[in-house]
Design an enzyme around this catalytic site. Structure first.
Site, PDB file in Angstrom:
ATOM      1  N   SER A 109      17.705 -16.758 -25.505  1.00 27.60           N
ATOM      2  CA  SER A 109      18.932 -16.020 -25.252  1.00 27.60           C
ATOM      3  C   SER A 109      20.003 -16.943 -24.657  1.00 27.60           C
ATOM      4  CB  SER A 109      18.637 -14.806 -24.362  1.00 27.60           C
ATOM      5  OG  SER A 109      19.733 -13.940 -24.323  1.00 27.60           O
ATOM      6  N   ASP A 203      19.400  -7.313 -33.479  1.00 21.59           N
ATOM      7  CA  ASP A 203      19.908  -8.028 -32.308  1.00 21.59           C
ATOM      8  C   ASP A 203      21.389  -8.306 -32.513  1.00 21.59           C
ATOM      9  OD1 ASP A 203      20.399  -9.684 -30.134  1.00 21.59           O
ATOM     10  OD2 ASP A 203      19.019 -11.268 -30.750  1.00 21.59           O
ATOM     11  N   HIS A 233      16.272  -8.020 -29.629  1.00 23.35           N
ATOM     12  CA  HIS A 233      16.588  -9.256 -28.924  1.00 23.35           C
ATOM     13  C   HIS A 233      15.501  -9.654 -27.926  1.00 23.35           C
ATOM     14  CE1 HIS A 233      18.967 -12.329 -26.945  1.00 23.35           C
ATOM     15  NE2 HIS A 233      18.728 -11.757 -25.786  1.00 23.35           N
TER      16      HIS A 233
END
Length: 269
Positions: A109, A203, A233
């Protein structure tokens, strides 16, 4: 596995590295890992399981970096910590059993953002990397990619949440145009380390991860892009609940292992 804590100097003072050493037989390759959390949350503890599994599957020493978080320490504080840590590791890996000639960066991320930025920075600093592993990376601060609208709500990470992270990470919205914030905006990608990029079907960051993979490939950087169907995600954090999380981490670790042990053949976008 041996877990070790190191306190090292950075330009702001000191910070912590957590080492995951999967074998008593050293030297081992080194993977420098940056945790996710939208630049504002996350910690060494939150990414502990992920780092343990990556260390085992890659057979490398995973070094998890404790960098400063926004809003208390907005951009570029965390990036400066990342630079200082990567430089220190490149100079001192032998002191903890690492082989600096086999060095990779990884992150999930916002940590994937840091890993991508560090791969670009390392190239300029002539710090040789074998690989960059980017898990569901943030690569574009514009928040305008197609997946932002397609999966804006109801898929764990929402577009409103991500915009909140950006507002807290950046002092000025114009900083989103800085390649150290949006690595997709870098002007020269030639010569960067080979990359593996994982995205998830549902996502909001999917489009920018795919765009980054395509941009690297256009610069003749070997890239393997894999979109995990049916997933949200950063699902690799959910190993206790999602079977694909364990599978994905095994695959990610194996790719790192191949790259760090000179057997990476890669796949192209």
């Amino acid at each position: 596995m041996r877990i070790e804590k190191l306190i090292i100097p950075v330009r702001s003072g000191t910070t912590i590295l957590r080492l995951y050493v999967p074998s008593a037989v050293v030297p081992l390759p080194v993977t420098v890992f940056f945790h996710g959390g939208g630049f504002c949350i996350g910690s060494l503890n939150a990414s502990d399981n992920l780092c343990r599994l990556l260390a085992v599957h890659s057979h490398s020493i995973v070094v998890s970096v404790d960098y400063r978080l926004a809003p208390e320490a907005a951009f570029p504080a965390g990036i400066e910590d990342a630079e200082d840590c990567l430089r220190w590791i490149s100079q001192h890996a032998a002191t903890f059993g690492g082989d600096v000639t086999r060095l990779a960066v990884a992150g999930n991320s916002s940590g994937g953002n840091f890993a991508a930025v560090m791969a670009q920075w390392a190239h300029k600093q002539r710090i040789k990397l074998c690989h960059q592993l980017l898990l569901f990376p943030v690569t574009d601060g514009s928040c305008e990619a197609a997946s932002y609208s397609a999966f804006a709500k109801g898929y764990f990470l929402t577009s409103d949440m991500m915009r909140w992270f950006w507002r807290n990470y950046l002092i000025d919205a114009a900083q989103a145009h800085d390649p150290r914030v949006s690595p997709l905006l870098q002007t020269d990608f030639k010569g960067l380390a080979p990359a593996t990029i994982f995205t998830a079907e549902f996502d909001i960051l999917r489009s920018e991860g795919e765009a980054y993979a395509i941009t690297l490939a256009q610069a003749n950087v070997p890239v393997w892009l894999k979109c995990w169907k049916g997933q949200i995600h950063d699902f690799t954090q959910m190993t206790d609940y999602i079977t694909d999380a364990n599978t994905a981490l095994r695959e990610a670790g194996e790719v790192l292992r191949q790259a760090l042990y000179g057997k990476y053949q890669g796949k192209r976008v």
